[in-house]
Design a protein around this motif. Structure first.
Motif, PDB file in Angstrom:
ATOM      1  N   ASN A 136      87.286 -41.935 -49.261  1.00 20.35           N
ATOM      2  CA  ASN A 136      86.611 -41.013 -50.180  1.00 20.35           C
ATOM      3  C   ASN A 136      87.361 -41.021 -51.510  1.00 20.35           C
ATOM      4  O   ASN A 136      88.551 -41.326 -51.563  1.00 20.35           O
ATOM      5  CB  ASN A 136      86.569 -39.602 -49.604  1.00 20.35           C
ATOM      6  CG  ASN A 136      85.594 -38.709 -50.350  1.00 20.35           C
ATOM      7  OD1 ASN A 136      84.811 -39.196 -51.178  1.00 20.35           O
ATOM      8  ND2 ASN A 136      85.622 -37.420 -50.073  1.00 20.35           N
ATOM      9  N   CYS A 137      86.633 -40.695 -52.574  1.00 19.11           N
ATOM     10  CA  CYS A 137      87.262 -40.614 -53.892  1.00 19.11           C
ATOM     11  C   CYS A 137      86.469 -39.597 -54.724  1.00 19.11           C
ATOM     12  O   CYS A 137      85.231 -39.647 -54.775  1.00 19.11           O
ATOM     13  CB  CYS A 137      87.267 -41.985 -54.568  1.00 19.11           C
ATOM     14  SG  CYS A 137      88.028 -41.978 -56.208  1.00 19.11           S
ATOM     15  N   ASP A 138      87.207 -38.675 -55.354  1.00 18.26           N
ATOM     16  CA  ASP A 138      86.532 -37.672 -56.201  1.00 18.26           C
ATOM     17  C   ASP A 138      86.850 -37.881 -57.678  1.00 18.26           C
ATOM     18  O   ASP A 138      86.585 -37.009 -58.508  1.00 18.26           O
ATOM     19  CB  ASP A 138      86.936 -36.258 -55.773  1.00 18.26           C
ATOM     20  CG  ASP A 138      88.433 -36.031 -55.871  1.00 18.26           C
ATOM     21  OD1 ASP A 138      89.155 -36.940 -56.379  1.00 18.26           O
ATOM     22  OD2 ASP A 138      88.915 -34.972 -55.422  1.00 18.26           O
ATOM     23  N   GLY A 139      87.457 -38.986 -58.034  1.00 19.59           N
ATOM     24  CA  GLY A 139      87.782 -39.273 -59.428  1.00 19.59           C
ATOM     25  C   GLY A 139      89.206 -38.961 -59.776  1.00 19.59           C
ATOM     26  O   GLY A 139      89.733 -39.481 -60.770  1.00 19.59           O
ATOM     27  N   HIS A 140      89.859 -38.103 -58.997  1.00 18.32           N
ATOM     28  CA  HIS A 140      91.259 -37.755 -59.268  1.00 18.32           C
ATOM     29  C   HIS A 140      92.147 -37.976 -58.042  1.00 18.32           C
ATOM     30  O   HIS A 140      93.369 -37.908 -58.163  1.00 18.32           O
ATOM     31  CB  HIS A 140      91.369 -36.279 -59.719  1.00 18.32           C
ATOM     32  CG  HIS A 140      90.561 -35.969 -60.933  1.00 18.32           C
ATOM     33  ND1 HIS A 140      90.946 -36.376 -62.195  1.00 18.32           N
ATOM     34  CD2 HIS A 140      89.367 -35.317 -61.077  1.00 18.32           C
ATOM     35  CE1 HIS A 140      90.028 -35.974 -63.077  1.00 18.32           C
ATOM     36  NE2 HIS A 140      89.062 -35.329 -62.417  1.00 18.32           N
ATOM     37  N   SER A 141      91.543 -38.211 -56.921  1.00 18.96           N
ATOM     38  CA  SER A 141      92.307 -38.456 -55.699  1.00 18.96           C
ATOM     39  C   SER A 141      91.539 -39.452 -54.824  1.00 18.96           C
ATOM     40  O   SER A 141      90.319 -39.595 -54.953  1.00 18.96           O
ATOM     41  CB  SER A 141      92.557 -37.156 -54.915  1.00 18.96           C
ATOM     42  OG  SER A 141      91.321 -36.611 -54.454  1.00 18.96           O
ATOM     43  N   MET A 142      92.269 -40.102 -53.964  1.00 19.50           N
ATOM     44  CA  MET A 142      91.678 -41.036 -53.021  1.00 19.50           C
ATOM     45  C   MET A 142      92.153 -40.694 -51.609  1.00 19.50           C
ATOM     46  O   MET A 142      93.341 -40.416 -51.398  1.00 19.50           O
ATOM     47  CB  MET A 142      92.099 -42.485 -53.320  1.00 19.50           C
ATOM     48  CG  MET A 142      91.517 -43.063 -54.597  1.00 19.50           C
ATOM     49  SD  MET A 142      92.012 -44.798 -54.767  1.00 19.50           S
ATOM     50  CE  MET A 142      91.245 -45.214 -56.326  1.00 19.50           C
ATOM     51  N   THR A 143      91.206 -40.691 -50.658  1.00 17.64           N
ATOM     52  CA  THR A 143      91.539 -40.486 -49.245  1.00 17.64           C
ATOM     53  C   THR A 143      91.592 -41.854 -48.575  1.00 17.64           C
ATOM     54  O   THR A 143      90.605 -42.600 -48.583  1.00 17.64           O
ATOM     55  CB  THR A 143      90.507 -39.592 -48.549  1.00 17.64           C
ATOM     56  OG1 THR A 143      90.459 -38.328 -49.230  1.00 17.64           O
ATOM     57  CG2 THR A 143      90.884 -39.393 -47.085  1.00 17.64           C
ATOM     58  N   LEU A 144      92.763 -42.131 -48.038  1.00 16.78           N
ATOM     59  CA  LEU A 144      92.984 -43.429 -47.385  1.00 16.78           C
ATOM     60  C   LEU A 144      93.077 -43.249 -45.876  1.00 16.78           C
ATOM     61  O   LEU A 144      93.584 -42.232 -45.379  1.00 16.78           O
ATOM     62  CB  LEU A 144      94.285 -44.077 -47.879  1.00 16.78           C
ATOM     63  CG  LEU A 144      94.419 -44.312 -49.390  1.00 16.78           C
ATOM     64  CD1 LEU A 144      95.798 -44.882 -49.714  1.00 16.78           C
ATOM     65  CD2 LEU A 144      93.330 -45.263 -49.884  1.00 16.78           C
ATOM     66  N   GLY A 145      92.622 -44.234 -45.147  1.00 14.84           N
ATOM     67  CA  GLY A 145      92.802 -44.301 -43.699  1.00 14.84           C
ATOM     68  C   GLY A 145      93.369 -45.662 -43.330  1.00 14.84           C
ATOM     69  O   GLY A 145      93.150 -46.649 -44.031  1.00 14.84           O
ATOM     70  N   TRP A 146      94.105 -45.711 -42.238  1.00 13.33           N
ATOM     71  CA  TRP A 146      94.688 -46.976 -41.803  1.00 13.33           C
ATOM     72  C   TRP A 146      94.880 -46.941 -40.283  1.00 13.33           C
ATOM     73  O   TRP A 146      94.762 -45.895 -39.638  1.00 13.33           O
ATOM     74  CB  TRP A 146      96.016 -47.255 -42.505  1.00 13.33           C
ATOM     75  CG  TRP A 146      97.067 -46.205 -42.265  1.00 13.33           C
ATOM     76  CD1 TRP A 146      97.983 -46.177 -41.275  1.00 13.33           C
ATOM     77  CD2 TRP A 146      97.278 -45.010 -43.045  1.00 13.33           C
ATOM     78  NE1 TRP A 146      98.762 -45.057 -41.370  1.00 13.33           N
ATOM     79  CE2 TRP A 146      98.352 -44.329 -42.449  1.00 13.33           C
ATOM     80  CE3 TRP A 146      96.659 -44.471 -44.183  1.00 13.33           C
ATOM     81  CZ2 TRP A 146      98.830 -43.122 -42.948  1.00 13.33           C
ATOM     82  CZ3 TRP A 146      97.135 -43.281 -44.685  1.00 13.33           C
ATOM     83  CH2 TRP A 146      98.213 -42.607 -44.069  1.00 13.33           C
ATOM     84  N   LYS A 147      95.191 -48.093 -39.762  1.00 11.42           N
ATOM     85  CA  LYS A 147      95.428 -48.208 -38.328  1.00 11.42           C
ATOM     86  C   LYS A 147      96.922 -48.201 -38.053  1.00 11.42           C
ATOM     87  O   LYS A 147      97.712 -48.752 -38.819  1.00 11.42           O
ATOM     88  CB  LYS A 147      94.828 -49.501 -37.773  1.00 11.42           C
ATOM     89  CG  LYS A 147      93.304 -49.529 -37.784  1.00 11.42           C
ATOM     90  CD  LYS A 147      92.805 -50.828 -37.178  1.00 11.42           C
ATOM     91  CE  LYS A 147      91.280 -50.881 -37.210  1.00 11.42           C
ATOM     92  NZ  LYS A 147      90.775 -52.168 -36.655  1.00 11.42           N
ATOM     93  N   ALA A 148      97.249 -47.539 -36.958  1.00 12.37           N
ATOM     94  CA  ALA A 148      98.658 -47.481 -36.563  1.00 12.37           C
ATOM     95  C   ALA A 148      99.151 -48.890 -36.220  1.00 12.37           C
ATOM     96  O   ALA A 148      98.374 -49.770 -35.863  1.00 12.37           O
ATOM     97  CB  ALA A 148      98.834 -46.558 -35.371  1.00 12.37           C
ATOM     98  N   PRO A 149     100.450 -49.123 -36.317  1.00 16.72           N
ATOM     99  CA  PRO A 149     100.987 -50.438 -35.955  1.00 16.72           C
ATOM    100  C   PRO A 149     100.656 -50.789 -34.509  1.00 16.72           C
ATOM    101  O   PRO A 149     100.524 -49.906 -33.651  1.00 16.72           O
ATOM    102  CB  PRO A 149     102.500 -50.283 -36.156  1.00 16.72           C
ATOM    103  CG  PRO A 149     102.650 -49.123 -37.078  1.00 16.72           C
ATOM    104  CD  PRO A 149     101.509 -48.203 -36.795  1.00 16.72           C
ATOM    105  N   LYS A 150     100.546 -52.085 -34.264  1.00 15.52           N
ATOM    106  CA  LYS A 150     100.286 -52.528 -32.894  1.00 15.52           C
ATOM    107  C   LYS A 150     101.431 -52.156 -31.977  1.00 15.52           C
ATOM    108  O   LYS A 150     101.228 -51.766 -30.832  1.00 15.52           O
ATOM    109  CB  LYS A 150     100.083 -54.053 -32.863  1.00 15.52           C
ATOM    110  CG  LYS A 150      98.643 -54.486 -32.941  1.00 15.52           C
ATOM    111  CD  LYS A 150      98.553 -55.967 -32.615  1.00 15.52           C
ATOM    112  CE  LYS A 150      97.093 -56.366 -32.487  1.00 15.52           C
ATOM    113  NZ  LYS A 150      96.952 -57.791 -32.096  1.00 15.52           N
ATOM    114  N   TYR A 151     102.662 -52.289 -32.459  1.00 20.31           N
ATOM    115  CA  TYR A 151     103.836 -52.013 -31.631  1.00 20.31           C
ATOM    116  C   TYR A 151     104.710 -50.997 -32.337  1.00 20.31           C
ATOM    117  O   TYR A 151     105.023 -51.138 -33.523  1.00 20.31           O
ATOM    118  CB  TYR A 151     104.628 -53.300 -31.371  1.00 20.31           C
ATOM    119  CG  TYR A 151     103.824 -54.318 -30.608  1.00 20.31           C
ATOM    120  CD1 TYR A 151     103.605 -54.177 -29.245  1.00 20.31           C
ATOM    121  CD2 TYR A 151     103.251 -55.409 -31.265  1.00 20.31           C
ATOM    122  CE1 TYR A 151     102.845 -55.097 -28.542  1.00 20.31           C
ATOM    123  CE2 TYR A 151     102.495 -56.337 -30.567  1.00 20.31           C
ATOM    124  CZ  TYR A 151     102.288 -56.177 -29.205  1.00 20.31           C
ATOM    125  OH  TYR A 151     101.541 -57.077 -28.508  1.00 20.31           O
TER     126      TYR A 151
END
Length: 1410
Positions: free
Chosen positions: A669-684
């Protein structure tokens, strides 16, 4: 022993077979000697001797010239050395003049390249001395050795090059090169920008740059880019197998005529093509093949791809187990057989001992030798040698040999080792005694010291006699040949003397030694000896050498001490690193053997099968989650040390490391002043729980990264604030655990900070693949952060195979769940997946594409199982051997994590986890799942449906509201006295349990009629009824209670069931009364003995001396020879030869004052037939082969048996056709024989005859082939007997009437009358005293009707006494009958005569003409 493995003269020698007999290095001398001998024989005159002298003078001049040329060559070498020294001095002067500081001629140039391409930075520098160049990245020194896969440095003719292999975004930096020498330094720098391509852009392969990028140099490949696509791993194999280690390699660029060099190493020793190993490199693959594995092949194998830019390598260990022993319990084969100190007739063989962890210890070794070119192995030592070294003597000079070794223990001999390299029996001194002098025009003269020393008659004594090797069982003596030694071949004799004995003993009296080295055996242990050596040639024996110092046979090398403390540490999921302290005395060690054992098993297994030389080893092939202990022993030539102390137990898990990098960074998501990031946890996670994450950011085209968060982020989603609108940002994320912060992820794409206003939803994120099976998997994801203008109504799942372009939508209708099971996949194929959210506005952005997934279930995949514990609690359980200390078991329902503690309880211990249902009901129906973190995707699911829930709740109810488990329901049995016992048995009963019996709804109390008891230890409750009568018909019930548990069992005894029990009870009561007196414990029965006798037997009990036993048949008593011994408890009646006359009713009686008992057996009908069948079985086993008996009636075939009865079921067959008894073929037999009579046999009666006797279960056959010579002989004999019988029937006979002796008083008339017979009528003649009787008035003879013959003697006198004979004969023969006549006078005593005895005839054969 020499430390040189293969001397130079062995390397130069070609290994021939036994046809090789000459020493090449001495050919000049032999040729000259042959020519001289020929000339001496052919020239006897003075002129010829003068010619010989002139030739000898010429040879001396040639030798003088050769020496002169040699001196000239030495002078030239001296002059050349002086010139080189002068040139070096002048070079130093010149260098001082040209010395200068480094100067950059061509500077570095900046580069902009695509990611994954290679970069080549080069510059040119001059200076003297040659400058030393160092490379820097952002002012940090670059050391190619620390990362040879990334950097490599090249220097050629002043051009220095830095190669950056497969550049990534982090390689964007300022690079500097600094050149330095003693006069100063110079530097140059450049910038490198690495660009990352987006989906709309295509990367350019290495060497093909886009036209709009600036090129700083023409593209040329100065080195190869090598990548290992598929590496070989740790391998386990067995001796005797074939094996190939493979590695798939990607080489860029791919040139047909130029490629990297592939080198294979074992324990850092280069491997070459040989009989045992074959190398291959081509078509993208490097391979090492083993044609026949041995333990010699065990070790760490390394493949090194050598290019100009550096070395790429991969390594793995190869374990080679012992092959199955030829004899159970025999040791494994020795290994690493090598030869040392080879000489003309002598070589030392060494080897390494096998690991005997699971066998009895080795007690010695046998060494075998074989000539090259032959296959005949000869054992060198008669008794096993106890150390791993043996001097082999008795070799033939000039021949080549190979060797092998076999180990021996108490169980037997091992398989042979791998053969050694060939070794030649040559003296290295031969080459040293030959010198080659090169003369003009390419000519050369070979001079032997033998030629220069002249004629030596008796050689001098050897020198420098000493012991080169001392052992407990032998001493190896070495010496130098005498100088000068002469031209004749030398041999040596060795003498020994025990110190103080004063006498010398020749060691090799039988065989002379050709080598200046010899092994002396048969020495007394602990006694010092001195030695001396004598040299000999054909002229005689030298004086003895100087005596050696006293030498005492003893083992200089001793068994090593045990290694020190053993420490095991975690390494991987299937391996452990074992380290240990070296022993105090580690000289002459071959290495170490490591053993391992599962804790508690007391079963040790070898970890390595070839000694290792270092004190650290990685033990592979262990089971994940299992606990092991380890021990180490050292080994040298003498043997094994004691085992070290055992290590502490260790559980096999991966070692703690920093976590791997997160991946799949997605803008949510992005509102023009901030960004919401998601990621995957490390495999190990690195073996420890992940504590959180750190995020770095930077704007596009900026070099420096900036920290987003100073404290860890615990979730995999985060909103980055304070961003500039419309700016492009990229991010990288690193995970942290207790060990530290792991490597950061690759930088994300460039995300533009612009507010999202589209109506469709944003991307789903955190795609996770779990439950990978052979044809299906489950895909999980999280809902988009940005929903769009309307709520999300579902999701579409797309997938495709890797390397294909078309996406396939797995679900036609959007699913409302955030999980989806994808089915109908192809096993062994690789897929990628993505998810798209849907709302009323349409389909939104797709998620990040998942990582490639290989669709195939992992070996040993576990599934969730259901159960009920001892307290009745329902649970779902899961076991994961791959779990580590950092692993978490995550339970979920409908793939949502379970957090409801009111309904569920989770218990995890070690590698087991259980999900308990606190209040199970229908709301708990559904799909339950589990995933285990820090593993290779271990996960499973379980569908709890109504049927399974009902089963579990039923089982739970049984546990919570228990019933007493019964081993046996209520049952009854009738006891010996006619009592009836009712009983029931529970699994177990406590002492506080209660019970009661109910009969026809009335409780029964314990008393005289109903005896009720309980055995709590066995759980048996019983009631015994003393008198069971007709009034006891009805229903019987027993009720039990033990704490909360209850149970009952009923038995209905009505009608026929009750009558059967009542009858049995009365029968048992009568039996009990019968047994109070003498009685039969076993009634009469019969059996057949091996002698084919029928035995009637019975067993009796409760007898005494007064008890009377009798046998009866058909009511009449049977007299037996011996009264039975009643104390033995058995009585027998034997019927020797059973026949129909033995049929009847047999009875045995017992009686005394206490009562009587009777047992009866009717031996007739079926019983009789059964006995006959049993007799047939016993007798049939004794049947003899069929025999031929000829009679006057025909041919009789006979089979002899122990017993034969015509009532036995037997058959005779002719040519497989059954024979019926008749005139032609008569069947019969006797007590011990069965026969078939063939009357008047003819040709039709030839063929196979079979006699078969049948018993109750089997039959016995005997066969005879009556044909050919057997039939002819039988037929001839039959015809002979038939003719003889006819002649016997018709010959002349005296039928009767004549007495043997006749007495008569003188004066009376004697009349001897008899009847004669014969056909034709016989001739009758009377004789007196064997003389024909003269007929007169005194002797009258008559023959009436041709059959009544008489002799009348009138007025007999004493002269008539004597022997009278009648002779009766026709053409078939006859007989003579003698009568003795005794005449007595009146008044004399009448002689005594035996009355009634007839005269015995004497046969007369037929006349020859007949």
């Amino acid at each position: 022993m020499s430390s040189v493995a293969v001397p130079f003269y062995q390397r130069r020698h070609k290994h021939f077979d036994q046809s090789y007999r000459n020493i090449q290095t001495r050919y000049v001398l032999e040729e000259y000697a042959a020519r001289k001998t020929h000339e001496q024989k052919s020239h006897a005159s003075d002129e010829k001797r003068i010619k010989f002298a002139s030739e000898l003078s010429s040879l001396e001049r040639e030798i003088h010239m050769a020496r002169h040329h040699a001196r000239e060559q030495l002078d030239r070498l001296a002059i050349q050395r002086m010139v080189e020294e002068n040139m070096a001095l002048e070079r130093h002067v010149v260098e001082e003049k040209i010395s200068r500081a480094p100067e950059i001629l061509v500077r570095l140039r900046s580069h902009t390249v695509w990611e994954k391409m290679s970069v080549r930075l080069c510059f040119t520098v001059q200076g003297f001395p040659s400058p030393v160049v160092q490379w820097y990245k952002n002012e940090e020194l670059i050391t190619p050795a620390s990362d040879p896969a990334k950097y490599s440095v090249e220097n050629k003719y002043g051009v220095h090059v830095l190669h950056i292999n497969r550049a990534d975004f982090d390689d964007s930096a300022t690079y500097s090169a600094v050149a330095t020498n003693i006069h100063g330094q110079a530097s140059t720098n450049c910038a490198v920008v690495v660009r990352r391509f987006r989906e709309s852009e295509e990367p350019h392969p290495a060497g093909i740059m886009p036209f709009h990028l600036p090129l700083s140099y023409d593209v040329c490949f100065t080195h190869f880019d090598v990548q290992f696509l598929e590496k070989f791993g740790v391998t386990f194999a067995t001796e005797g197998e074939t094996l190939t280690l493979k590695c798939s390699v990607l080489v860029t660029p791919e040139l047909k005529r130029l490629r990297p060099r592939a080198e294979w190493y074992r324990d850092d020793v280069l491997i070459k093509d040989s009989k045992w190993t074959k190398l291959y490199f081509g078509e993208g693959q490097a391979a090492l093949s083993f044609t026949h594995l041995n333990k010699d092949d065990e070790g760490l194998y390394t493949l090194r791809m050598v290019t100009k830019g550096g070395v790429n390598e991969c390594s793995a260990f190869l374990f080679v187990r012992d092959a199955d022993a030829l004899i159970a319990g025999a040791p494994g084969a020795p290994m690493d057989v090598k030869c040392h100190d080879a000489n003309r007739d002598y070589v030392i063989v060494t080897w390494k001992p096998p690991n005997t962890t699971s066998q009895n210890p080795v007690i010695g070794y046998f060494v075998d030798k074989c000539e090259v070119g032959l296959e005949n192995w000869v054992q060198c030592n008669d008794a096993p040698v106890k150390i791993c070294k043996y001097p082999v003597t008795g070799l033939y000079e000039g021949r080549s040999y190979i060797f092998r070794v076999r180990a021996v223990n108490s169980a037997g001999i091992s398989r042979p080792s791998r053969v050694s390299e060939p070794v030649a029996a040559l003296d290295p001194v031969d080459l040293e005694r030959t010198q080659t002098v090169h003369v003009d025009e390419g000519r050369k003269i070979v001079i032997s010291k033998d030629d220069l020393e002249g004629d030596i008659q008796i050689p001098g004594p050897p020198t420098n006699v000493h012991a080169s090797e001392i052992s407990k069982t032998y001493v190896v003596l070495s010496w130098d040949p005498p100088v000068p030694r002469g031209r004749e071949p030398l041999t040596y004799f060795i003498e020994k003397s025990m110190v103080g004995s004063g006498s010398w003993q020749r060691v090799n009296a039988q065989v002379a030694v050709k080598s200046p080295r010899y092994a002396v055996f048969d020495l007394a242990e602990g006694k010092p000896y001195v030695f001396r050596v004598l040299s000999a040639n054909k002229h005689g024996i030298s004086d003895p050498s100087e005596i050696t110092e006293p030498i005492q046979p003893q083992d200089i090398v001793v068994v090593p001490s045990a290694p020190g403390r053993v420490v095991a540490t975690r390494n991987t999921k299937t391996s452990v690193v074992v380290q240990w302290d070296k022993p105090k005395h580690e000289e002459n060690l071959y290495g170490y053997y490591i053993d391992y054992s599962v804790v508690g098993s007391n079963q040790w297994e070898p970890a390595n099968h070839k000694p290792i030389n270092y004190n650290r080893f990685v033990v592979h092939g262990l089971e994940t989650g299992e606990q092991y202990i380890f021990r180490v022993k050292a080994v040298n030539a003498v043997g094994f040390s004691e085992n070290s102390q055992e290590s502490e137990a260790i559980k096999v898990q991966a070692a703690l490391t920093c976590p791997s990098y997160p991946h799949g960074i997605t803008l949510l998501n992005c509102d023009g002043h901030s960004m919401t990031l998601g990621w995957k946890a490390p495999k190990y996670s690195g073996g420890s729980p992940i504590l959180g994450y750190y995020i770095d950011k930077r704007e596009a085209n900026h070099k420096n990264w900036h920290e987003v968060n100073s404290s860890v982020i615990s979730r995999t989603i985060y909103t980055v604030e304070d961003l500039t609108e419309d700016a492009f940002y990229e991010f990288k994320i690193a995970a942290a655990n207790v060990v530290g912060i792991g490597h950061p992820s690759d930088p994300s794409e460039h995300f533009k900070c612009k507010a999202w206003t589209m109506p469709e939803p944003g991307p789903a994120y955190d795609l996770t693949v779990c439950e990978v099976r052979n044809t299906s998997l489950v895909l999980l994801w999280k809902a988009p952060v940005y929903e769009g203008k309307s709520p999300i109504t579902g999701y579409l799942v797309d997938y495709k195979e890797v390397d294909t372009e078309d996406w396939i939508t797995a679900n036609e209708k959007p699913t409302s769940h955030r999980y989806f099971k994808v089915t109908d996949l192809h096993q062994g194929h690789t897929y990628v997946f993505k998810v798209r959210a849907v709302n009323d506005a349409g389909v939104g952005k797709s998620s990040e594409i998942s990582e490639p997934v290989f669709v195939e279930a992992s070996p040993g995949t576990k599934e969730i199982f259901s159960g009920v514990d001892e307290e009745g609690n329902i649970y779902l359980g899961f076991e994961c051997k791959e779990a580590t200390d950092a692993s978490h078991f995550l339970w979920g329902k409908s793939y949502e994590e379970i957090e409801d503690s009111d309904k569920f309880k989770i218990e995890t211990k070690g590698d087991h986890s259980k999900l308990y249902f606190k209040h199970p009901d229908k709301s708990d129906l559904g799909t339950y799942c589990i995933s285990v973190s820090d593993t290779d995707g271990v996960s499973s699911s379980f569908v709890l449906d109504e049927e399974e829930l009902e089963r579990l709740m039923t089982l739970s109810n049984e546990i919570k509201n228990p019933t007493i488990p019964l081993k046996s329901e209520l049952a009854y049995e009738v006891l010996d006295k006619g009592e009836v016992r009712f009983w029931i048995q529970a699994e177990s009963l406590s002492p506080n349990s209660t019970y009661r019996f109910v009969i026809n709804d009335k409780e029964v109390e314990n008393g005289d009629r109903h005896k009720i008891s309980c055995d709590h230890s066995n759980g048996i409750i019983e009631m015994v009824m003393d008198k069971f009568t007709i009034d006891n018909e009805g229903t019987y019930t027993v009720q039990i209670q033990d704490g909360k548990a209850k149970n009952q069992s009923s038995l209905v005894l009505i009608g026929d069931a009750f009558k059967a029990i009542l009858a049995e009870s009365e029968l048992q009561r009568k039996e009990f009364l019968r047994k109070q007196g003498p009685h039969f414990s076993e009634f009469l029965y019969w059996e057949v003995t091996e002698e084919c006798e029928v035995l009637l037997a019975c067993k009796i009990a409760n007898t005494k001396k007064e008890t009377v036993f009798k046998w009866y048949r058909n009511g009449s008593g049977i007299d037996v020879d011996e009264a039975p011994d009643l104390q033995k408890g058995e009585c027998h009646l034997t019927i020797p030869k059973l026949s129909r006359k033995d049929e009847g009713v047999y009875k045995a009686t017992l009686s005394d004052d206490r009562g009587h008992d009777v047992s009866t057996l009717e031996l007739s009908g079926k019983v009789y037939n059964d006995i006959i069948l049993a007799l047939s079985r016993v007798s049939g086993k004794t049947a003899s082969p069929l025999k031929i008996l000829c009679t006057e009636e025909g041919i009789r075939l006979q089979c002899f048996l122990k017993y034969y009865n015509e009532e036995m079921k037997v058959t005779w067959s002719h040519r497989e056709s059954k024979i019926s008894s008749g005139e032609k073929m008569k069947i019969g037999g006797g007590e011990d024989v069965a026969w078939l009579q063939i009357t008047e046999p003819t040709e039709k009666d030839k063929g196979n005859y079979t006699f078969e006797i049948f018993s109750d279960k089997e039959s016995f056959k005997r066969t005879l082939d009556l044909s050919g010579q057997a039939f002819d002989d039988a037929l001839t004999e039959f015809q002979r007997l038939k003719a003889a019988a006819f002649a016997e029937k018709n010959r002349g006979k005296v039928i009767g009437g004549l007495p043997d002796v006749v007495t008569i008083m003188d004066g009376k008339t004697l009349n001897l009358t008899c009847t004669v017979f014969g056909n034709p009528d016989p001739e009758v003649v009377w004789f007196k005293n064997d003389k024909a009787l003269e007929l007169n008035e005194h002797y009258l003879v008559s023959l009436e009707q041709g059959k009544y013959a008489s002799l009348t003697i009138k007025g007999v006198t004493s002269e008539d006494s004597g022997k009278y004979s009648i002779y009766v004969k026709n053409k078939y023969g006859g007989e003579t009958v003698d009568v003795t006549v005794s005449v007595y006078r009146h008044g004399e005593k009448i002689p005594e005569v035996n009355q009634g005895q007839l005269a015995k005839p004497r046969l007369i054969p037929p006349s020859s003409s007949t």
